[in-house]
Design an enzyme around this catalytic site. Sequence first.
Site, mmCIF file in Angstrom:
data_model
loop_
_atom_site.group_PDB
_atom_site.id
_atom_site.type_symbol
_atom_site.label_atom_id
_atom_site.label_comp_id
_atom_site.label_asym_id
_atom_site.label_seq_id
_atom_site.Cartn_x
_atom_site.Cartn_y
_atom_site.Cartn_z
ATOM 1 N N LEU A 64 0.835 -1.199 0.000
ATOM 2 C CA LEU A 64 0.000 0.000 0.000
ATOM 3 C C LEU A 64 0.873 1.254 0.000
ATOM 4 O O LEU A 64 2.065 1.190 0.308
ATOM 5 C CB LEU A 64 -0.918 -0.040 1.229
ATOM 6 C CG LEU A 64 -1.945 -1.191 1.177
ATOM 7 C CD1 LEU A 64 -2.591 -1.411 2.538
ATOM 8 C CD2 LEU A 64 -2.999 -0.919 0.112
ATOM 9 N N LYS A 170 15.310 0.289 5.373
ATOM 10 C CA LYS A 170 14.851 0.932 4.125
ATOM 11 C C LYS A 170 15.019 2.461 4.227
ATOM 12 O O LYS A 170 15.478 3.117 3.283
ATOM 13 C CB LYS A 170 13.388 0.547 3.889
ATOM 14 C CG LYS A 170 12.666 1.311 2.817
ATOM 15 C CD LYS A 170 12.920 0.766 1.447
ATOM 16 C CE LYS A 170 12.190 1.604 0.398
ATOM 17 N NZ LYS A 170 12.591 1.301 -0.945
ATOM 18 N N LYS A 245 8.701 11.189 0.323
ATOM 19 C CA LYS A 245 8.038 10.397 1.373
ATOM 20 C C LYS A 245 9.069 9.611 2.191
ATOM 21 O O LYS A 245 9.044 9.615 3.420
ATOM 22 C CB LYS A 245 7.048 9.428 0.723
ATOM 23 C CG LYS A 245 6.346 8.503 1.704
ATOM 24 C CD LYS A 245 5.608 7.386 1.002
ATOM 25 C CE LYS A 245 6.050 6.064 1.543
ATOM 26 N NZ LYS A 245 5.379 4.908 1.004
HETATM 27 P P1 NAD Z 1 0.930 2.654 -6.191
HETATM 28 O O1 NAD Z 1 0.302 3.940 -5.783
HETATM 29 O O2 NAD Z 1 1.164 2.380 -7.637
HETATM 30 O O3 NAD Z 1 0.058 1.419 -5.641
HETATM 31 C C1 NAD Z 1 -0.626 1.409 -4.424
HETATM 32 C C2 NAD Z 1 -1.969 0.751 -4.676
HETATM 33 O O4 NAD Z 1 -2.651 0.619 -3.433
HETATM 34 C C3 NAD Z 1 -2.878 1.547 -5.619
HETATM 35 O O5 NAD Z 1 -3.221 0.748 -6.729
HETATM 36 C C4 NAD Z 1 -4.095 1.882 -4.755
HETATM 37 O O6 NAD Z 1 -5.315 1.865 -5.458
HETATM 38 C C5 NAD Z 1 -4.038 0.771 -3.714
HETATM 39 N N1 NAD Z 1 -4.733 1.052 -2.476
HETATM 40 C C6 NAD Z 1 -4.688 2.159 -1.690
HETATM 41 N N2 NAD Z 1 -5.466 1.982 -0.598
HETATM 42 C C7 NAD Z 1 -6.004 0.744 -0.700
HETATM 43 C C8 NAD Z 1 -6.886 -0.029 0.112
HETATM 44 N N3 NAD Z 1 -7.381 0.443 1.265
HETATM 45 N N4 NAD Z 1 -7.236 -1.262 -0.305
HETATM 46 C C9 NAD Z 1 -6.744 -1.756 -1.465
HETATM 47 N N5 NAD Z 1 -5.911 -1.091 -2.275
HETATM 48 C C10 NAD Z 1 -5.550 0.153 -1.893
HETATM 49 O O7 NAD Z 1 2.293 2.551 -5.352
HETATM 50 P P2 NAD Z 1 3.537 1.591 -5.657
HETATM 51 O O8 NAD Z 1 4.497 2.291 -6.530
HETATM 52 O O9 NAD Z 1 3.020 0.231 -6.021
HETATM 53 O O10 NAD Z 1 4.211 1.550 -4.200
HETATM 54 C C11 NAD Z 1 3.669 0.756 -3.151
HETATM 55 C C12 NAD Z 1 4.610 0.832 -1.962
HETATM 56 O O11 NAD Z 1 5.909 0.373 -2.363
HETATM 57 C C13 NAD Z 1 4.811 2.270 -1.431
HETATM 58 O O12 NAD Z 1 4.860 2.218 -0.044
HETATM 59 C C14 NAD Z 1 6.137 2.699 -2.039
HETATM 60 O O13 NAD Z 1 6.805 3.669 -1.245
HETATM 61 C C15 NAD Z 1 6.886 1.373 -2.072
HETATM 62 N N6 NAD Z 1 7.940 1.275 -3.095
HETATM 63 C C16 NAD Z 1 7.721 1.716 -4.369
HETATM 64 C C17 NAD Z 1 8.734 1.614 -5.328
HETATM 65 C C18 NAD Z 1 8.519 2.095 -6.740
HETATM 66 O O14 NAD Z 1 9.512 2.189 -7.498
HETATM 67 N N7 NAD Z 1 7.304 2.376 -7.175
HETATM 68 C C19 NAD Z 1 9.959 1.039 -4.980
HETATM 69 C C20 NAD Z 1 10.158 0.559 -3.675
HETATM 70 C C21 NAD Z 1 9.125 0.685 -2.747
#
Ligand code: NAD
Length: 296
Positions: A64, A170, A245
Amino acid sequence: MNIAFIGLGNMGLPMARNLVTAGFQVKGFDLSAPVLEAFAAAGGTPCACAADTLQSADVVVTMLPASRHVQSLWLGANGLLHRLQPGTLLIDSSTIGATVAREVASAAAALGLDMVDAPVSGGTASAEAGTLTFMVGGTPEQLERARPVLESMGQRVLHAGGIGAGQVAKACNNMLLGIIMAGSSEALQLGISHGLDPKVLSDIIGVSTGANWVLSNYNPCPGTLDTAPSARGYSGGFATDLMLKDLGLAVEAATNTGAIVPMGSAARNLFAMHSAAGQGKLDCSSVFHLLAARTS
Ligand code: NAD
């Protein structure tokens, strides 16, 4: 093994796909209908709400956006922790505050549930390829329970320490990445302001004591590295807002213990200025342009 996967965004969808490919039964939920369709097309079972994914789940993976999403899913009046069977394992791979990870794990333990925090290093390409690095917080026994699931989505599973330690590791890594990104940008802009070719300067630093991962693999200056986001208008990659963030989480973690992070705080302010200037969606290496020399 039955897995529930909640949060099928940029990272979660390819991770869930890899679990399906590995042969797990995966039920999934996301607030976005198009990603649920993509999940179904990959062989997963989409559900109408988060609670529906939990029926008969042995393991629940959450991916999330931030702390508040993890808190509201599991805790409070509408929290779903009590819907899980005792013995269920929760794996939270979202990047969130260590204190929130500990808060949820403590509530879970009171109900006979296991939880590990397992944030990832590696972006969407690593999520697709199944080559993520997981930094895990929890007991050794909990880590071994989580290992088959994590190894189906990643290449490395590293034990950082007790619950919350994965999130701290992290935060430390990404704080250092932000500092190095800002410092490398400064050095390149200083050289450019004196007429140096940034490619030549990068090659010189690359074999000198300032050599670092950003300059060799993620050079922020356009024209220096074909594979970096700077070569494609800073699209894709790791967004400025996500860097902001993570730097906020690092400063928060420092505040909780009295750790002194002047460089991390400065980097956070720099990326906050860059985001406020409307660049939040661009790759974080675009901060390079904020540091261009001003002619007096
Ligand atoms: P994203 O915004 O693409 O995906 C998050 C998803 O969660 C969305 O599809 C949203 O609709 C869903 N969501 C939100 N609330 C919800 C709920 N209550 N129930 C169900 N679904 C819900 O974000 P992301 O890029 O996939 O990143 C996810 C996590 O991973 C974050 O914490 C981010 O910091 C971390 N992260 C991201 C990356 C990257 O390169 N994108 C790399 C490492 C870590």
